[in-house]
Each structure stands twice: as structure tokens, then as C-alpha cells.
Design a protein around this motif. Structure first.
Motif, PDB file in Angstrom:
ATOM      1  N   PHE A   1       0.829  -1.203   0.000  1.00 14.22           N
ATOM      2  CA  PHE A   1       0.000   0.000   0.000  1.00 14.22           C
ATOM      3  C   PHE A   1       0.866   1.256   0.000  1.00 14.22           C
ATOM      4  N   GLY A   2       1.916   1.273   0.829  1.00 14.83           N
ATOM      5  CA  GLY A   2       2.794   2.434   0.895  1.00 14.83           C
ATOM      6  C   GLY A   2       3.509   2.700  -0.418  1.00 14.83           C
ATOM      7  N   ARG A   3       3.996   1.641  -1.073  1.00 20.58           N
ATOM      8  CA  ARG A   3       4.674   1.801  -2.358  1.00 20.58           C
ATOM      9  C   ARG A   3       3.721   2.320  -3.424  1.00 20.58           C
ATOM     10  N   ALA A   4       2.533   1.727  -3.475  1.00 23.80           N
ATOM     11  CA  ALA A   4       1.550   2.164  -4.469  1.00 23.80           C
ATOM     12  C   ALA A   4       1.156   3.620  -4.240  1.00 23.80           C
TER      13      ALA A   4
ATOM     14  N   LEU B   1       3.951   1.611   6.224  1.00 26.37           N
ATOM     15  CA  LEU B   1       3.110   2.426   5.339  1.00 26.37           C
ATOM     16  C   LEU B   1       3.866   3.646   4.810  1.00 26.37           C
ATOM     17  N   GLY B   2       4.734   4.202   5.637  1.00 29.29           N
ATOM     18  CA  GLY B   2       5.462   5.402   5.237  1.00 29.29           C
ATOM     19  C   GLY B   2       6.856   5.151   4.713  1.00 29.29           C
ATOM     20  N   ALA B   3       7.250   3.875   4.593  1.00 29.66           N
ATOM     21  CA  ALA B   3       8.626   3.553   4.216  1.00 29.66           C
ATOM     22  C   ALA B   3       8.990   4.033   2.815  1.00 29.66           C
ATOM     23  N   ALA B   4       7.996   4.146   1.938  1.00 30.79           N
ATOM     24  CA  ALA B   4       8.274   4.588   0.562  1.00 30.79           C
ATOM     25  C   ALA B   4       8.239   6.105   0.419  1.00 30.79           C
TER      26      ALA B   4
ATOM     27  N   ILE C   1      -1.239   9.328   3.947  1.00 34.80           N
ATOM     28  CA  ILE C   1      -1.973   8.142   4.375  1.00 34.80           C
ATOM     29  C   ILE C   1      -2.428   8.381   5.821  1.00 34.80           C
ATOM     30  N   ILE C   2      -3.678   8.038   6.125  1.00 34.00           N
ATOM     31  CA  ILE C   2      -4.195   8.135   7.490  1.00 34.00           C
ATOM     32  C   ILE C   2      -4.484   6.715   7.961  1.00 34.00           C
ATOM     33  N   TYR C   3      -3.893   6.362   9.096  1.00 41.45           N
ATOM     34  CA  TYR C   3      -3.939   4.978   9.587  1.00 41.45           C
ATOM     35  C   TYR C   3      -4.488   4.926  11.002  1.00 41.45           C
ATOM     36  N   LEU C   4      -5.362   3.957  11.260  1.00 43.55           N
ATOM     37  CA  LEU C   4      -5.881   3.722  12.599  1.00 43.55           C
ATOM     38  C   LEU C   4      -5.134   2.555  13.221  1.00 43.55           C
ATOM     39  N   GLY C   5      -4.274   2.854  14.197  1.00 43.39           N
ATOM     40  CA  GLY C   5      -3.464   1.837  14.849  1.00 43.39           C
ATOM     41  C   GLY C   5      -3.921   1.591  16.274  1.00 43.39           C
TER      42      GLY C   5
END
Length: 298
Positions: free
Chosen positions: A87-90, A126-129, A99-103
């Protein structure tokens, strides 16, 4: 904005999509089965395990919500990590701004359960890319259809007396599902939320045993709780699967997490998205009313 919601058919996503539309945003609801989707927003096919489908789903998107997890799978940590990378790469390739993520809540210094460790790992992947990630960390979410809430409700309704594991003494800070949605929608319009992590919770800090007793009081049911220290996580999850409709594997993952205190340590979100959160008792009443098909007053 034009936003993508991954996990649009889930407990949170099914509420978030109409709330985003009401706030004036254009919603693209990502699902593996767009032909059968009946919720808010325009359905688009996407599968976090299929990078090619993500590229098509993200075309023209400005921001994306990520509400996906694989808790019921035996290898959920590996699956969730792979899905987050995809998802992060795309998102980076599509030029998505955020990106907003619920953790999940939980202190990094604690010995976090596999479930909470996985949620924390997904934040980074998610943010690695390179796409900034806004993370909201929550504990137990109280609302009709939520797994943690359903465990609480079904335990109270099925057992007038229960011998419980020691995790019933763990403190948590439950939050109403309506408030989770308000925070998720609210951070979208706040540029200063980009790339930041926020704790979200309701006003009440409760032990699990307090939550059970308060639900019993609201429903007018008798409840005798006898905590014992010898019930292992394996036995606890088997016990849950016997008296609730939560499967054993999911129950085990949740039980493992119940030994970790999940409390709000940073209240910065209250200034960024200001409103008065719903108390636990009111959240319970709303969840019960929704289950009964009664529209609760706002």
C-alpha cells in the motif's frame, strides 16, 4: 478532497465513508468485490495483496485511509507487513499526499503483544516509501459490530457469573466509535496533522472488570466476577470462543493484547480536532441502541 478508503466494508470503514461524504469529500471505497458493494462512495476494486490493483485504485487520489488488518489469519503479522508495504509503495507511485492509519495504543517500552507489535510495525511500513502517515492510536472501540465491544457485551449477556483471567484488572481507555470517526475525518483537513501520531481515547480510564460491570448495570443484569491468576492466554481464548462468537484465533490475539495497558499519554489531538468525547456509558447505550435498530439521539 478525493480520498480512498481501504477497508471500506469494515467496522470503521463502513462508518467513515458516509462521514467523509457528509464532510464534502469525494470518496472512493476500495473493496475486493465492488460489484456487491452497497455503502457510501464509489466502489473501486483493490486488494492490498495485489499491487497492480492498488495502482488502479489510487489513480487521482489525494489522500488514503488504511483500515486493513488480518487478525483472524494464523500468519497475520506477515500478511499485515506485506500489505502495508504494498500500500505504501503504491501510494508513493501514485503521488498521494498522505496516508491516514488507525493503529493501536500501547507503550513502545512495554512488552507489546503480537497484535499491538504488528499495528506498530504497519505504521512504519506504510510510510517507508516516502508518503507521510498520520496515525491515530486507539484502544477498545465501543460500537455495534466491533470485536472488542462484542466480547464485552456477549460476556455480560451470556454469563451472570464468570471466573476471569487476571487481564480483567488491566486498565484501558475505551473510545466511542462515533468519536473515532470524528477524529479520522477531522485530521484530513488539518495540514499540521501530516506525518504525526496521535493517541485517541474517551474520557474514562477503566479496568476491563469495570467495563463488564458497567455494561451489566446498564442492561440490568446480574454479574458476579471472580478473577483468578491461573488462566493462561490459551485457556482464556478458548473460554472466549465458547461463550462468544469470536473465533479462537482472533480471541487469542486479543487476549494477548489485554495484558498491555492502553492509555492515552498525549492529548494533542484534543486541540487539533476539538470536541467533547462521549463517555463510556453513553457509548454503550449508543452501541446497544444501534444493535436494537434504534437511532440514538446525538
Amino acid at each position: 478532497m478525493t480520498v480512498l478508503v481501504a477497508g471500506s466494508t469494515g467496522f470503521i470503514g463502513g462508518r467513515l465513508c458516509p462521514a467523509l461524504e457528509e464532510a464534502g469529500h469525494t470518496v472512493r471505497a476500495m473493496t475486493r468485490h465492488p460489484d456487491t458493494y452497497r455503502g457510501a462512495g464509489a466502489p473501486v476494486r483493490g486488494d492490498v495483496g495485489d499491487p497492480e490493483s492498488l495502482r488502479a485504485a489510487m489513480d487521482g487520489i489525494e489522500a488514503a485511509y488504511y483500515l486493513v488488518h488480518s487478525l483472524a489469519a494464523a500468519d497475520f503479522e506477515r500478511r499485515d507487513a506485506e500489505a502495508a508495504r504494498n500500500f505504501g509503495r503504491a501510494a508513493a507511485e501514485a503521488g498521494i499526499g498522505r496516508i491516514i492509519y488507525l493503529g493501536g495504543l500501547g507503550e513502545d517500552g512495554d512488552q507489546l503483544s503480537a497484535h499491538l507489535r504488528s499495528r506498530r510495525e504497519v505504521e512504519g511500513l506504510l510510510g517507508a516509501a516516502g508518503v507521510p502517515v498520520t496515525t491515530l492510536r486507539a484502544g477498545i472501540i465501543v460500537g455495534h459490530g466491533g470485536i472488542s465491544w462484542e466480547i464485552t457485551r456477549q460476556l455480560v449477556e451470556h454469563l451472570p457469573a464468570m471466573v476471569t483471567p487476571r487481564w480483567v484488572r488491566t486498565r484501558t481507555q475505551p473510545i466511542a466509535v462515533d468519536d473515532v470517526i470524528r477524529y479520522l475525518v477531522g485530521v484530513l483537513d488539518r495540514e499540521e496533522a501530516t506525518g504525526r501520531t496521535f493517541d485517541i481515547g474517551g474520557p474514562d480510564v477503566l479496568e476491563y472488570i469495570d467495563m463488564l460491570r458497567r455494561v451489566a448495570g446498564i442492561e440490568g443484569r446480574p454479574l458476579l466476577v471472580v478473577p483468578v491468576p491461573l488462566l493462561s492466554p490459551r485457556l482464556s481464548s478458548a473460554w472466549l470462543s465458547l461463550v462468544t462468537d469470536v473465533d479462537n484465533r482472533t480471541g487469542r490475539s486479543l487476549v494477548d493484547s489485554m495484558v498491555n495497558e492502553v492509555l492515552v499519554r498525549d492529548t494533542a489531538i484534543r486541540e487539533l480536532v476539538p470536541f467533547e468525547p462521549i463517555g463510556y456509558d453513553d457509548a454503550v447505550l449508543r452501541a446497544l441502541a444501534e444493535r436494537a435498530g434504534v437511532r440514538p439521539s446525538s
